[in-house]
Design an enzyme around this catalytic site. Structure first.
Site, PDB file in Angstrom:
ATOM      1  N   LYS A   1       1.280  -3.249   8.998  1.00  0.00           N
ATOM      2  CA  LYS A   1       2.467  -2.392   8.958  1.00  0.00           C
ATOM      3  C   LYS A   1       3.652  -3.208   9.450  1.00  0.00           C
ATOM      4  O   LYS A   1       3.739  -3.572  10.630  1.00  0.00           O
ATOM      5  CB  LYS A   1       2.268  -1.161   9.839  1.00  0.00           C
ATOM      6  CG  LYS A   1       3.461  -0.223   9.858  1.00  0.00           C
ATOM      7  CD  LYS A   1       3.180   0.991  10.730  1.00  0.00           C
ATOM      8  CE  LYS A   1       4.361   1.942  10.759  1.00  0.00           C
ATOM      9  NZ  LYS A   1       4.097   3.120  11.623  1.00  0.00           N
TER      10      LYS A   1
ATOM     11  N   ASP B   1       3.436  13.900  13.405  1.00  0.00           N
ATOM     12  CA  ASP B   1       3.738  13.661  11.984  1.00  0.00           C
ATOM     13  C   ASP B   1       2.464  13.731  11.147  1.00  0.00           C
ATOM     14  O   ASP B   1       2.181  12.843  10.350  1.00  0.00           O
ATOM     15  CB  ASP B   1       4.424  12.306  11.801  1.00  0.00           C
ATOM     16  CG  ASP B   1       5.047  12.175  10.406  1.00  0.00           C
ATOM     17  OD1 ASP B   1       5.285  13.213   9.751  1.00  0.00           O
ATOM     18  OD2 ASP B   1       5.290  11.043   9.969  1.00  0.00           O
TER      19      ASP B   1
ATOM     20  N   ILE C   1       0.834  -1.205   0.000  1.00  0.00           N
ATOM     21  CA  ILE C   1       0.000   0.000   0.000  1.00  0.00           C
ATOM     22  C   ILE C   1       0.864   1.249   0.000  1.00  0.00           C
ATOM     23  O   ILE C   1       0.595   2.218  -0.689  1.00  0.00           O
ATOM     24  CB  ILE C   1      -0.934   0.006   1.226  1.00  0.00           C
ATOM     25  CG1 ILE C   1      -1.867  -1.202   1.176  1.00  0.00           C
ATOM     26  CG2 ILE C   1      -1.738   1.303   1.290  1.00  0.00           C
ATOM     27  CD1 ILE C   1      -2.726  -1.338   2.417  1.00  0.00           C
ATOM     28  N   GLY C   2       1.919   1.214   0.805  1.00  0.00           N
ATOM     29  CA  GLY C   2       2.780   2.380   0.877  1.00  0.00           C
ATOM     30  C   GLY C   2       3.933   2.136   1.817  1.00  0.00           C
ATOM     31  O   GLY C   2       4.000   1.133   2.533  1.00  0.00           O
TER      32      GLY C   2
ATOM     33  N   VAL D   1       3.572  -0.851   4.510  1.00  0.00           N
ATOM     34  CA  VAL D   1       2.203  -1.248   4.835  1.00  0.00           C
ATOM     35  C   VAL D   1       1.659  -2.085   3.682  1.00  0.00           C
ATOM     36  O   VAL D   1       1.752  -1.696   2.511  1.00  0.00           O
ATOM     37  CB  VAL D   1       1.306  -0.017   5.073  1.00  0.00           C
ATOM     38  CG1 VAL D   1      -0.104  -0.459   5.433  1.00  0.00           C
ATOM     39  CG2 VAL D   1       1.879   0.862   6.173  1.00  0.00           C
TER      40      VAL D   1
ATOM     41  N   GLY E   1       6.409   4.013   4.845  1.00  0.00           N
ATOM     42  CA  GLY E   1       6.541   5.106   5.782  1.00  0.00           C
ATOM     43  C   GLY E   1       7.954   5.220   6.290  1.00  0.00           C
ATOM     44  O   GLY E   1       8.888   4.577   5.772  1.00  0.00           O
TER      45      GLY E   1
ATOM     46  N   PHE F   1       9.242   4.125   9.033  1.00  0.00           N
ATOM     47  CA  PHE F   1       9.781   2.992   9.772  1.00  0.00           C
ATOM     48  C   PHE F   1       9.356   1.645   9.217  1.00  0.00           C
ATOM     49  O   PHE F   1       9.526   0.626   9.870  1.00  0.00           O
ATOM     50  CB  PHE F   1       9.368   3.081  11.241  1.00  0.00           C
ATOM     51  CG  PHE F   1       9.929   4.279  11.937  1.00  0.00           C
ATOM     52  CD1 PHE F   1      11.292   4.414  12.139  1.00  0.00           C
ATOM     53  CD2 PHE F   1       9.096   5.292  12.378  1.00  0.00           C
ATOM     54  CE1 PHE F   1      11.813   5.525  12.792  1.00  0.00           C
ATOM     55  CE2 PHE F   1       9.601   6.400  13.023  1.00  0.00           C
ATOM     56  CZ  PHE F   1      10.973   6.530  13.226  1.00  0.00           C
TER      57      PHE F   1
END
Length: 929
Positions: free
Chosen positions: A636, A740, A610-611, A618, A613, A615
């Protein structure tokens, strides 16, 4: 022109005879008008079909003369104004107000050179004001209010009407500047230009020595500090001025000290709903006849002057939705005539003043959305006329006083979002007029009192997010007027009632009460509660029952002992072999194993990514239960090669183990163990958002892949995000800072509801500061969204989140990333603010907001948890609805103003998330209207 008589048929004839007596009839055209025959048979008279009421009167070419006053006001007259009225040369008064006349004002009326009063208000007239009207120099009173007139005013209007005393043009569609020549109409006593579309500046009006009422409200007038000094300075010459209305315009800048020199006769001063700033205007205490002071919905700062307490005639005092700070001065001892006091949505601190008890005529008291603390003073509950009490979104503590039961006239009380504790007093059942009761998000305990069932007028009851226990009172189902009920997130138990509002209750109204049940399986499924056990009708002897209970007790104790032993053995085994388990702080569903996650993500294939980040990554994961049902979640996976990834995992677990809010991504479970290679593996399992994140919607890679986010959707999502942050900052046991916030961390669900996620940088603001990281010098975030004080090593704070939210809000309504080159070319927040104040919002806003997005998003989901609905607009791109466009501009402008208030450089000058949320909800309400 036709007429349906306003009197009874028996008097119609007498009215006609009265008309006959006032005119000269040289040809005896009216000789047949007498009571020997029915008035419906008289010459020129037509009656309705039933032959009783006068329908029309036609008397052309009869030589009638002598009529000076023609008053046909307050009837049901339809059609157009006859142009032949221009031939009534002797008329001094023509009044046709409050009828149903259509069409344009005939130019022939300009021939009435003896006319002193022309009253055409409250009809359906359209078109421009004829130029010929400005030739009627004898006019003393001109009223055209509440029509649909358009166009500009004649630039020489003040010269054209030297004798004019009253000019009423409100509630039309007139536009352009207010001519400076208005100041030449030196006889003017009342000037009402409100509720039009006039623009430009307010002219200097110092020559109007006789003026008593000036009403410029609800237009598009603008100003600067310099212009304000000119206008208000000139008005000090208007010594008879009693009413001054400049509300709901776009006046900006500061108010001059010369407001203190306005007429000593001034009774009403209203500059609310503008863009005015600076400290609270001083000097009002010299206006000792002031009855109404309205400066709400501006950007005034500073403290409320103590001198306001000298205004003993004051009846209405409204300062809500500004940026006022400091304690509320205890000044109300002299304000005994005050009946309307609204001070909500500022930054006021301290306690509720006890001197409010002196305001015995007080009807509405609004202190919501501030930073008030202490208890709710009992003195409020001695106010016999109090109708509305708004104390929500503060930090009030203690219990709701029992004296609330003495408020027999109370219709609305809202104490939500405070720190109230204790029980709801049973005496509240004496508030027989109560229609709305809001007590959500407090720390209230005990049972819900049965006396709430005595509130027969109650339409709204919100007791959500407290610690209420016990049964839902059966008496609540007898409240037939109740339309909104929210009991969610308490510890209620037992059977859910089934009558009236309970018959159509949804899961949202009772969620979070895990011990509730329903008698019917269908209802239980809808409410997501268990089915109530059937009543035991056994007639078993009591001795047998006791024996059974003792036996059951022994069995339970044995089972518990065995369970503890088994648990200890399993724990020991897990410790020695390193198998997967939940994080020790998390109280979620049973943890998933690495193999289950690997299978659900199909081996972490790219198609399910999905993406990424800061750290980790996902993935979309489809888990299959034992009964074959599939559940889609998001996983995640932490990149443990990064030094702080493991800490990020701990932060998310610790910060959000007890957090619950509809706009926060819910962490379903976790996994902490080893992967198939023997390496350490950590993952969080979260809700899956089918519509991706906000960044993808604002900047789609494929312009046709997603419809344009409409203004309503953007506003709803901004409210969703603000609600989540407001909860984290104000409603958690220990405030939580996200640290964030950016579009990529705002996830969109299937109903286009915004959800805040990615809590890896979050910080809990412990009361003991030693537990908190000393600074943000090493705090990672996203460039462009990090508040300036973090770059200097400042501590993480809620105001830092407010800054990030402000940038996010500006980005949502401008579709410009804070990292774009345009920001490096000098286009900064100050210039944005200047553009807003100079009525140039279109130059900075996302142009996609000002097209008919409903046509582009047909078929997309428009439902929303907040209850907002898309407008039913039907116009095409070639047929622009300018009213809709105007409302959109106003809403976008207001939203950008909120963003600017959040993202000011100095942290102490920023508004709170609670204030930002309130302002956005007000914009939504305005847009809906």
């Amino acid at each position: 022109m036709s007429k349906v008589g306003a009197l009874s048929s028996s008097t119609d004839g007498q009215v006609l005879l009265s008309f006959k007596s006032m005119v000269s009839d040289p040809h005896n055209a009216l000789s047949g008008w007498n009571l020997s025959s029915s008035h419906c048979s008289w010459s020129g008279v037509s009656c309705t079909k039933n032959g009783k009421r006068v329908f029309s009167l036609r008397l052309p070419s009869r030589g009638l003369a002598g009529l000076k006053v023609l008053d046909l006001s307050v009837n049901g007259i339809t059609g157009a104004i006859p142009s032949t009225f221009g031939n009534l040369s002797t008329l001094t008064n023509l009044s046709i107000a409050r009828n149903k006349l259509r069409g344009m004002i005939p130019i022939q009326l300009g021939q009435l050179q003896n006319l002193r009063t022309l009253q055409l208000s409250e009809n359906e007239l359209s078109g421009m004001i004829p130029f010929s009207i400005y030739n009627m120099s004898s006019l003393e009173f001109l009223s055209l209010t509440k029509n649909s007139l358009v166009g500009n005013l004649n630039t020489n209007i003040g010269v054209a009407f030297p004798n004019l005393k009253g000019l009423f043009l409100s509630h039309n569609k007139l536009e352009g500047p207010i001519p400076n020549s208005v100041s030449n109409a030196s006889q003017l006593q009342i000037l009402d230009l409100s509720s039009n579309m006039f623009s430009g500046v307010i002219p200097v009006l110092g020559n109007l020595n006789n003026i008593r009422t000036l009403h410029f409200g609800q237009n598009h007038l603008s100003s600067t500090t310099e212009q304000n000094y000119k206008v208000f300075g000139s008005l000090t010459n208007c010594t008879q001025l009693k009413n001054l209305y400049m509300n709901s315009n776009k006046l900006a800048g500061q108010l001059p000290s010369s407001v203190a020199n306005l007429s000593a006769s001034l009774q009403e001063f209203c500059v609310d709903d503008n863009l005015l700033n600076g400290d609270f205007p001083l000097g009002f205490e010299s206006l000792h006849n002031l009855t109404s002071l309205a400066i709400h919905q501006n950007f005034f700062t500073g403290q409320i002057p103590i001198a306001i307490g000298k205004l003993q005639q004051l009846q209405k005092f409204t300062i809500f939705e500004n940026m006022l700070s400091g304690e509320i001065p205890d000044i109300f001892g002299n304000l005994t005539r005050l009946y309307f006091l609204l001070m909500g949505n500022n930054q006021l601190t301290g306690r509720i003043p006890t001197s409010l008890a002196k305001c015995q005529q007080l009807t509405i008291l609004g202190l919501e959305g501030n930073r008030l603390d202490g208890t709710i003073t009992r003195q409020i509950f001695v106010l016999p006329s109090l109708n509305t009490l708004l104390l929500a979104r503060n930090s009030l503590s203690g219990s709701l006083p029992r004296e609330v039961g003495s408020l027999k006239q109370l219709e609305n009380i809202d104490v939500s979002d405070n720190q109230l504790s204790g029980n709801i007093p049973a005496e509240i059942g004496h508030c027989s007029s109560l229609q709305s009761l809001g007590m959500a998000r407090n720390k209230l305990t005990g049972l819900i009192p049965d006396t709430l069932g005595e509130l027969k007028a109650l339409t709204r009851l919100d007791l959500s997010s407290n610690n209420f226990s016990g049964l839902i009172p059966d008496d609540l189902e007898d409240l037939s007027a109740l339309q909104i009920l929210n009991l969610s997130f308490n510890t209620l138990e037992g059977q859910v009632p089934s009558k009236n509002i309970f018959a159509n209750l949804s899961w949202n109204s009772v969620q979070g009460n895990y011990k509730l049940c329903a008698t019917e399986q269908e209802i239980a499924g809808k409410l997501r509660v268990s089915t109530c056990p059937r009543e035991d009708k056994s007639t078993m002897p009591w001795v047998v029952k006791i024996v059974i209970l003792i036996s059951v007790f022994i069995v339970l104790v044995s089972a518990i002992v065995c369970s503890i032993w088994v648990w200890m053995m399993q724990k020991k085994k897990k410790s020695s072999h390193g198998v997967n388990g939940s994080h020790p702080h998390m109280v979620f569903q049973p943890s998933f194993s690495y193999s289950e996650i690997r299978a659900a993500t199909n081996g972490f294939v790219t198609e399910n990514l999905i993406g990424k980040g800061g750290f980790g990554s996902v993935y979309k994961a489809v888990f299959t239960s034992e009964n074959g049902l599939n559940t889609t979640l998001a996983v995640k996976v932490l990149d443990l090669k990064q030094s702080k990834a493991s800490k990020s995992f701990d932060v998310e677990c610790q910060a959000f183990r007890n957090v619950r809010h509809r706009n926060l991504i819910k962490i379903v479970s976790s996994c902490s163990g080893i992967d198939h290679t023997g390496a350490e593996f950590k993952a969080l399992i979260m809700e899956y958002m089918v519509n991706g994140n906000l960044d993808e919607w604002l900047y789609p890679n494929d312009i046709e892949s997603k419809p344009i986010l409409s203004l309503t959707q953007r506003l709803n999502i901004s409210i969703d995000v603000a609600s989540a942050l407001d909860y984290l900052h104000h409603d958690c046991d220990q405030p939580v800072v996200h640290c964030d916030l950016k579009p990529g961390n705002v996830l969109i669900d299937e109903n286009m509801v915004g959800n805040v996620g990615d809590y890896g940088l979050s910080k809990i603001l412990f009361q003991n500061s030693s537990q908190e990281e000393s600074s943000t010098m090493h705090l990672k975030g996203s460039i462009g969204y990090i508040p300036p004080e973090y770059g200097l090593g400042g501590k993480a704070s809620t105001s830092g989140d407010v800054y990030s939210f402000g940038i996010l809000l500006l980005e949502m309504f401008m579709a410009k990333k804070p990292t774009e080159d345009v920001f490096q070319e000098g286009l900064n927040l100050e210039k944005f603010a200047s553009a807003v104040h100079e009525n140039q919002v279109l130059s900075i806003a996302d142009p996609r907001l000002f097209i008919d997005t409903e046509c582009q998003t047909q078929g997309s989901v428009t439902s929303h948890s907040g209850g907002s609905d898309s407008s039913n607009r039907t116009f095409s791109h070639t047929d622009v609805n300018y009213n809709w466009l105007e409302n959109n501009e106003a809403a976008v402008e207001a939203a950008i103003r909120v963003g600017l208030s959040c993202s000011v450089y100095s942290a102490k000058d920023r508004i709170s998330m609670r204030e930002a949320l309130t302002k956005l909800m007000e914009i939504k309400k305005y847009l809906r209207n």
